[in-house]
Design a protein around this motif. Structure first.
Motif, mmCIF file in Angstrom:
data_model
loop_
_atom_site.group_PDB
_atom_site.id
_atom_site.type_symbol
_atom_site.label_atom_id
_atom_site.label_comp_id
_atom_site.label_asym_id
_atom_site.label_seq_id
_atom_site.Cartn_x
_atom_site.Cartn_y
_atom_site.Cartn_z
ATOM 1 N N ILE A 261 3.628 -15.665 1.570
ATOM 2 C CA ILE A 261 4.040 -14.381 0.974
ATOM 3 C C ILE A 261 5.457 -14.478 0.423
ATOM 4 C CG2 ILE A 261 2.631 -12.870 2.430
ATOM 5 C CD1 ILE A 261 5.734 -12.374 3.634
ATOM 6 N N ALA A 262 5.805 -13.506 -0.406
ATOM 7 C CA ALA A 262 7.187 -13.384 -0.882
ATOM 8 C C ALA A 262 7.664 -11.973 -0.574
ATOM 9 C CB ALA A 262 7.246 -13.637 -2.381
ATOM 10 N N PRO A 263 8.891 -11.839 -0.087
ATOM 11 C CA PRO A 263 9.439 -10.499 0.163
ATOM 12 C C PRO A 263 9.947 -9.872 -1.131
ATOM 13 C CG PRO A 263 11.078 -12.136 0.687
ATOM 14 C CD PRO A 263 9.857 -12.898 0.214
ATOM 15 N N ASP A 264 10.372 -8.613 -1.049
ATOM 16 C CA ASP A 264 11.034 -7.966 -2.190
ATOM 17 C C ASP A 264 12.518 -8.300 -2.186
ATOM 18 O OD1 ASP A 264 8.657 -6.494 -3.031
ATOM 19 O OD2 ASP A 264 8.901 -5.519 -1.080
ATOM 20 N N ILE A 265 13.036 -8.486 -0.969
ATOM 21 C CA ILE A 265 14.446 -8.824 -0.784
ATOM 22 C C ILE A 265 14.501 -9.885 0.317
ATOM 23 C CG2 ILE A 265 16.690 -7.955 0.006
ATOM 24 C CD1 ILE A 265 15.988 -5.219 -1.131
ATOM 25 N N LEU A 266 15.293 -10.926 0.102
ATOM 26 C CA LEU A 266 15.391 -12.019 1.078
ATOM 27 C C LEU A 266 16.864 -12.284 1.363
ATOM 28 C CD1 LEU A 266 13.881 -14.450 2.537
ATOM 29 C CD2 LEU A 266 14.418 -15.769 0.478
ATOM 30 N N THR A 267 17.233 -12.338 2.643
ATOM 31 C CA THR A 267 18.624 -12.667 2.971
ATOM 32 C C THR A 267 18.698 -14.074 3.553
ATOM 33 O OG1 THR A 267 18.432 -11.656 5.168
ATOM 34 C CG2 THR A 267 19.331 -10.279 3.406
ATOM 35 N N ILE A 268 19.738 -14.796 3.160
ATOM 36 C CA ILE A 268 19.980 -16.149 3.667
ATOM 37 C C ILE A 268 21.473 -16.284 3.982
ATOM 38 C CG2 ILE A 268 18.039 -17.268 2.470
ATOM 39 C CD1 ILE A 268 19.971 -18.076 0.244
ATOM 40 N N ALA A 269 21.805 -17.236 4.838
ATOM 41 C CA ALA A 269 23.234 -17.484 5.108
ATOM 42 C C ALA A 269 23.410 -18.852 5.775
ATOM 43 C CB ALA A 269 23.854 -16.376 5.936
ATOM 44 N N LYS A 270 23.434 -18.878 7.086
ATOM 45 C CA LYS A 270 23.851 -20.063 7.855
ATOM 46 C C LYS A 270 23.673 -21.416 7.154
ATOM 47 C CE LYS A 270 22.815 -17.802 12.233
ATOM 48 N NZ LYS A 270 24.096 -17.475 12.806
ATOM 49 N N GLY A 271 22.432 -21.830 6.950
ATOM 50 C CA GLY A 271 22.164 -23.155 6.381
ATOM 51 C C GLY A 271 22.547 -23.270 4.918
ATOM 52 N N LEU A 272 22.865 -22.156 4.282
ATOM 53 C CA LEU A 272 23.290 -22.208 2.880
ATOM 54 C C LEU A 272 24.673 -22.850 2.776
ATOM 55 C CD1 LEU A 272 23.057 -21.487 -0.132
ATOM 56 C CD2 LEU A 272 23.784 -19.163 0.434
ATOM 57 N N GLY A 273 25.579 -22.435 3.646
ATOM 58 C CA GLY A 273 26.915 -23.038 3.640
ATOM 59 C C GLY A 273 27.022 -24.207 4.603
ATOM 60 N N GLY A 274 26.056 -24.307 5.494
ATOM 61 C CA GLY A 274 26.039 -25.420 6.453
ATOM 62 C C GLY A 274 27.284 -25.490 7.325
ATOM 63 N N GLY A 275 28.030 -24.386 7.408
ATOM 64 C CA GLY A 275 29.253 -24.377 8.201
ATOM 65 C C GLY A 275 30.480 -24.766 7.382
ATOM 66 N N ARG B 59 0.836 -1.220 0.000
ATOM 67 C CA ARG B 59 0.000 0.000 0.000
ATOM 68 C C ARG B 59 0.863 1.259 0.000
ATOM 69 N NH1 ARG B 59 -3.318 -0.582 4.813
ATOM 70 N NH2 ARG B 59 -3.589 -2.615 3.864
ATOM 71 N N TYR B 60 1.985 1.218 0.722
ATOM 72 C CA TYR B 60 2.805 2.428 0.860
ATOM 73 C C TYR B 60 4.072 2.388 -0.003
ATOM 74 C CZ TYR B 60 -0.350 3.507 4.657
ATOM 75 O OH TYR B 60 -1.476 3.784 5.387
ATOM 76 N N GLY B 61 4.202 1.374 -0.845
ATOM 77 C CA GLY B 61 5.385 1.282 -1.713
ATOM 78 C C GLY B 61 6.670 1.055 -0.933
ATOM 79 N N VAL B 62 6.543 0.416 0.226
ATOM 80 C CA VAL B 62 7.711 0.162 1.088
ATOM 81 C C VAL B 62 8.248 -1.235 0.772
ATOM 82 C CG1 VAL B 62 8.345 -0.299 3.504
ATOM 83 C CG2 VAL B 62 6.880 1.669 2.942
ATOM 84 N N LEU B 63 9.569 -1.378 0.668
ATOM 85 C CA LEU B 63 10.135 -2.704 0.380
ATOM 86 C C LEU B 63 10.083 -3.581 1.627
ATOM 87 C CD1 LEU B 63 13.303 -1.810 -1.772
ATOM 88 C CD2 LEU B 63 11.086 -2.667 -2.578
ATOM 89 N N LEU B 64 9.745 -4.844 1.411
ATOM 90 C CA LEU B 64 9.754 -5.812 2.518
ATOM 91 C C LEU B 64 11.033 -6.643 2.419
ATOM 92 C CD1 LEU B 64 8.514 -7.355 4.893
ATOM 93 C CD2 LEU B 64 7.223 -8.738 3.245
ATOM 94 N N ILE B 65 11.883 -6.496 3.441
ATOM 95 C CA ILE B 65 13.132 -7.271 3.506
ATOM 96 C C ILE B 65 12.957 -8.347 4.568
ATOM 97 C CG2 ILE B 65 15.610 -7.215 3.992
ATOM 98 C CD1 ILE B 65 15.624 -4.259 3.191
ATOM 99 N N LEU B 66 12.947 -9.610 4.172
ATOM 100 C CA LEU B 66 12.875 -10.689 5.160
ATOM 101 C C LEU B 66 14.268 -11.251 5.391
ATOM 102 C CD1 LEU B 66 9.578 -12.663 4.402
ATOM 103 C CD2 LEU B 66 10.014 -10.912 6.152
ATOM 104 N N ASP B 67 14.629 -11.330 6.658
ATOM 105 C CA ASP B 67 15.920 -11.877 7.059
ATOM 106 C C ASP B 67 15.705 -13.341 7.452
ATOM 107 O OD1 ASP B 67 18.177 -12.703 8.386
ATOM 108 O OD2 ASP B 67 18.399 -10.913 9.635
ATOM 109 N N GLU B 68 16.149 -14.231 6.568
ATOM 110 C CA GLU B 68 16.049 -15.658 6.873
ATOM 111 C C GLU B 68 17.437 -16.264 7.007
ATOM 112 O OE1 GLU B 68 13.144 -17.956 4.770
ATOM 113 O OE2 GLU B 68 11.544 -16.521 5.210
ATOM 114 N N VAL B 69 18.349 -15.453 7.531
ATOM 115 C CA VAL B 69 19.724 -15.923 7.728
ATOM 116 C C VAL B 69 19.729 -17.158 8.629
ATOM 117 C CG1 VAL B 69 21.895 -15.301 8.896
ATOM 118 C CG2 VAL B 69 20.852 -13.729 7.264
ATOM 119 N N MET B 70 18.914 -17.139 9.681
ATOM 120 C CA MET B 70 18.886 -18.292 10.580
ATOM 121 C C MET B 70 17.725 -19.241 10.256
ATOM 122 S SD MET B 70 18.864 -18.435 14.728
ATOM 123 C CE MET B 70 20.564 -18.290 15.196
#
Ligand code: PLP
Length: 439
Positions: free
Chosen positions: A257-271, A229-240
């Motif tokens: 739902i889907a965000p406009d920007i999504l961050t991922i990390a931890k489980g991507l490299g699995g350590g 409604r307000y043209g605001v970007l939704l950033i979801l942090d799914e790093v953990m």
């Protein structure tokens, strides 16, 4: 005598010397069950180890100012093939905080290139964690982590989290509470001026600073429509909470739902390697492509081939071995076993989570939801007691307001079987009782 400035200087750390499956071994031969959120495939997984050896033999590094690499392109293709709707491109970094920094700058540059440079306000939530670099720390909502660095932080507006145990009123249905919690975003946008708002930042399931807190009802659907409604970007942090931890590859899939920007990390490299990523929607990519022709950011180790090889091998293994199904199955067992063990415990106030991502919150008095005295440092004691019993979980203090409250995060690897889940809960139960019995 060490020359490393360790995270905590007070107590000497055991020396990790080996890892196999869900177990880590220290130099005295003690074994620890690793349920601390990063190691999704366990340690020494043959498929990831082989992929890393092969990549090292082929190419360890090529600067992204000059080259792309096959492995980075394949990782991006794989990530986008399974991405939430509308996300079309990937920016590959070295961890969660870097992903958050990039996400914030991406949002800002998007609006500058769109001709809305007045959009500068970031809105995020209290009791969230987005990383320790200055931008990520600024959006993070943990009072203790922010306090001494406050003068260095970019201004961020924080609203109440969607935190049922602490914020949902006794007479409030899930639907009413979800509506009220989401309304806090719209109220804040109105208060600061809609034309100035850049983005809303949230962890889909809040991890480190609140203890696996999932949203209630249609909270994120409402958040999505307020942002639209307000043209605001939704950033979801799914790093953990992302990359399968909650039983779907992305936690937000379960919220529809889907965000406009999504961050991922931890489980991507699995350590196996330090890697993080920002997934962005087509419109942002096109704005850059048809405008300045670049994203004005960059690090030396963007898209590092070794990190990409690890990320790709982890993703392929999760898919090939149908591990998301196992996360869902073992997640149900974890939930049931935690409830059996703790539901009548006088000092357990709440058990919550999704998939293989659960939090247990401790209280001095259940009825009043009163936390323990912070100076008791129950969470620190619990960590020691768990380690003494060969268990790595993730206890943390400040659950309620950054200072008061204690919880533990339990996040076993996706390869866990029933016996492993039972062992984790048994050891955790003993550690909790020992920590509570300590003066
Ligand atoms: C939700 C969330 N965002 C960001 C970060 C920061 O990631 P990193 O520690 O890889 O910089 C973390 C780390 O725990 C996290 O849990």
């Amino acid at each position: 005598m060490t020359h490393i400035l360790h995270r905590s200087i007070a107590a000497p750390l055991p020396i990790a010397v080996g890892g196999a499956g869900p177990w880590l071994t220290d130099s005295t031969g003690r074994r620890y069950l690793d349920a601390s959120a990063v190691s999704c495939l366990g340690h020494g997984h043959p498929a990831v180890v082989a992929a890393l050896h092969a990549q090292l033999d082929r190419l360890a590094y090529a600067h992204t100012a000059f080259f792309t690499t096959e492995v980075a392109e394949r990782l991006a293709d794989t990530l986008i093939a399974s991405a939430p709707a509308g996300l079309s491109h990937v920016y590959l970094v070295s961890g969660g905080s870097e992903a958050m920094e990039a996400a914030l700058k991406m949002a800002r540059q998007f609006f500058v290139e769109k001709g809305e440079p007045q959009r500068r306000t970031l809105i995020a939530r209290r009791q969230s964690y987005h990383g320790n670099t200055l931008g990520a720390l600024a959006v993070g909502g943990n009072a203790w982590r922010r306090a001494q660095f406050q003068p260095l932080l970019i201004e961020t507006q924080h609203i109440e989290p969607c935190f049922a145990y602490h914020c949902q009123r006794a007479d409030e249905s899930d639907a009413t509470y979800a509506a009220r919690a989401a309304q806090a975003l719209e109220d804040k946008i109105q208060e600061v001026g809609p034309e100035t708002v850049l983005a809303f930042v949230a962890e889909t399931v809040v991890g480190a600073t609140a203890g696996a807190v999932p949203p209630v009802g249609d909270y994120f659907k409402r958040i999505r429509s307020i942002c639209d409604r307000y043209g605001v970007l939704l950033i979801l942090d799914e790093v953990m909470c992302g990359m399968g931890r909650t039983g779907t590859l992305h936690a937000c899939e379960q919220d529809g739902i889907a965000p406009d920007i999504l961050t991922i990390a931890k489980g991507l490299g699995g350590g196996y390697q330090p890697i993080g990523a920002v997934l962005l929607k087509q419109e942002i990519y096109e704005r850059f492509a048809n405008g300045s022709g670049l994203f004005q950011h960059g690090h030396t180790y963007l898209g590092h081939p070794m990190a990409c090889a690890a990320g790709l091998a982890v993703l392929e293994t999760v898919a090939r071995d149908n591990l998301l199904e196992n996360v869902r199955r073992q997640g149900r067992r974890l939930r049931d076993r935690l409830h059996e063990r703790f539901k009548n415990h006088p000092h357990v106030g709440d058990i919550r989570g999704r998939g293989l991502f659960y939090g247990v919150e401790f209280v001095a008095h259940r009825a009043a939801k009163e936390p323990f005295e912070p100076k008791r440092k129950l969470h620190a004691r619990l960590k020691r007691e768990a380690m003494d019993r060969g268990l790595l979980v993730y206890p943390m203090g400040g659950t309620v307001d950054g200072t008061r409250g204690d919880h533990v995060l339990v996040a076993p690897p996706f390869i866990a079987d029933e016996a492993l889940i039972d062992t984790i809960v048994d050891r955790l139960g003993e550690a909790v009782d020992a920590a509570l019995a300590a003066p």
